[in-house]
Design an enzyme around this catalytic site. Structure first.
Site: not given
Ligand code: KIV
Length: 303
Positions: A63-64, A102, A132, A134, A201
Site C-alpha cells: 500500500d506504499s 497488501d 499482508k 499490518e 519494519e
Molecule cells: O506497503 C509496503 O510497501 C510495505 C513494505 C514497506 C513492507 O508494507
C-alpha cells in the site's frame, strides 16, 4: 533457481527451462534451508516483469502505492479498488515470484468478515497468492479466520505505516525492553494464528534477531537489521524514483529518477529545436499517391 520444463515429454528435446513459480511452502522452506528470501514491491506490469527478471522471490504489491505512485502523503487513503487494480497489473507482468497483496487501511480492521471479503478480491480479481496485514495481537483473530478459510497471510509488525498518526510519524518501534517484549509476543501469536511469514519494519536489529530465532516462519526485514530470514524494500526507494522521503534503512541501488529527467530533457530540446521527429521516426507514402493528393487539395472543395 528452481526450474521446470514447459512440456513433460521434452527431457531430451532441448525445450528451454522456465523458472517455476514459487509457492508458499517454497518460501517457508527457505528458513529451514538457511536460504535468504528476497522481496520487492511493485505496482504495475512493466516493473513486475523487471523485478521477476532480476530473480526476486516475492513481489509485494504494497500500500506504499499510495505514497510512491498515487502521490498521497501516507498510505491511509489507499482503497481496495486501488490495490486490486494495481495488483492485477502486477500479476499480468510477473510469472515466477510469489505475489502478496497488501490489505489497505480500513479493509480488515472492521473484523474477519470484511477482511475475508476483501482478501478474497486479491485472490479472485488480482491473481495474488497471499495477503499482508499490518498489526499485532489485535489482528490475530482476523489472521486466523483468513488462514482457516484458505487465504495465506503475511503478518507485519513494528512500524506499521497505516498507524502513522497514532505513532506520531514514521518512527522506529520496539526500542525499550517492554515494547520489544510486546512485539515478540505479538509475532509469536501471529505465527500461532497461521501466518506463513512476517514483516518486521523499523525495529532494532537485536530485537529482529530474537524474533527470527523464536519463530519457525520466515521474518522479512525492512529496517530490521541483517539477521532476518529475508529482506524487503520499496522499489521506488531502491531505484531512486521517489525523492520526497528516504528512510534511513532504504539503500539506493540505482538513480533511475535522474536518468528519466535526463532523457526527458533531451526530448524537450529535440522537439523545441526541430530535431525530432526526423526521417527515421516518420512515415512516408508512395510518390504517386502524394502527387494525387496534392492535385486533389489544389482543386476547390466540391459542394
Ligand atoms: O506497503 C509496503 O510497501 C510495505 C513494505 C514497506 C513492507 O508494507
Amino acid at each position: 533457481m528452481d526450474t521446470q520444463h514447459p512440456s513433460a515429454g521434452s527431457a531430451y528435446g532441448g525445450a528451454p527451462a522456465i523458472p517455476r513459480k514459487l509457492t508458499i511452502p517454497d518460501v517457508v522452506g527457505r528458513k529451514r534451508d538457511h536460504r535468504r528470501i528476497t522481496m520487492m514491491t511493485a505496482y504495475d506490469a512493466a516493473f513486475a516483469k523487471l523485478v521477476d527478471a532480476a530473480g526476486i522471490d516475492v513481489i509485494l504489491v504494497g500500500d506504499s502505492l499510495g505514497m510512491v505512485v498515487l502521490g498521497y502523503p501516507n498510505t491511509v487513503p489507499v482503497t481496495m479498488d486501488d490495490m486490486v487494480r494495481h495488483a492485477a497489473a502486477v500479476s499480468r507482468g510477473a510469472t515466477r515470484p510469489l505475489l502478496v497483496g497488501d490489505m489497505p487501511f480500513g479493509s480488515y480492521q472492521t473484523g474477519p468478515t470484511d477482511a475475508l471479503r476483501n482478501a478474497a478480491r486479491f485472490l479472485k480479481e488480482a491473481g495474488m497468492d497471499a495477503v499482508k496485514i499490518e498489526g499485532g495481537h489485535e489482528t490475530v483473530d482476523t489472521v486466523r479466520a483468513l488462514v482457516e478459510n484458505g487465504i495465506a497471510v503475511m503478518a507485519h509488525v513494528g512500524l506499521t505505516p497505516q498507524r502513522v498518526a497514532q505513532l506520531g510519524g514514521f518512527k522506529t518501534q520496539a526500542r525499550t525492553a517492554r515494547a520489544a517484549r510486546r512485539l515478540i509476543d505479538d509475532a509469536v501469536a501471529l505465527e500461532d494464528a497461521g501466518a506463513f511469514s512476517i514483516v518486521l519494519e523499523s525495529i532494532p536489529a537485536p530485537v529482529a534477531a530474537i524474533v527470527t530465532e523464536r519463530l519457525t516462519i520466515p521474518t522479512i526485514g525492512i529496517g530490521a537489521g541483517p539477521d532476518c530470514d529475508g529482506q524487503v524494500l520499496v522499489l521506488h526507494d531502491v531505484l531512486g524514483l521517489f525523492g520526497d522521503f528516504k528512510p534511513k534503512f532504504a539503500k539506493r541501488y540505482g538513480e533511475i529518477g535522474a536518468a528519466v529527467v535526463d532523457a526527458l530533457r533531451a526530448y524537450d530540446t529535440d522537439v523545441r529545436e526541430g530535431h525530432f521527429p526526423d526521417e527515421e521516426h516518420s512515415f512516408t507514402m508512395k510518390e504517386t499517391e502524394l502527387a494525387a493528393l496534392r492535385r486533389a487539395v489544389a482543386q476547390p472543395k466540391a459542394g
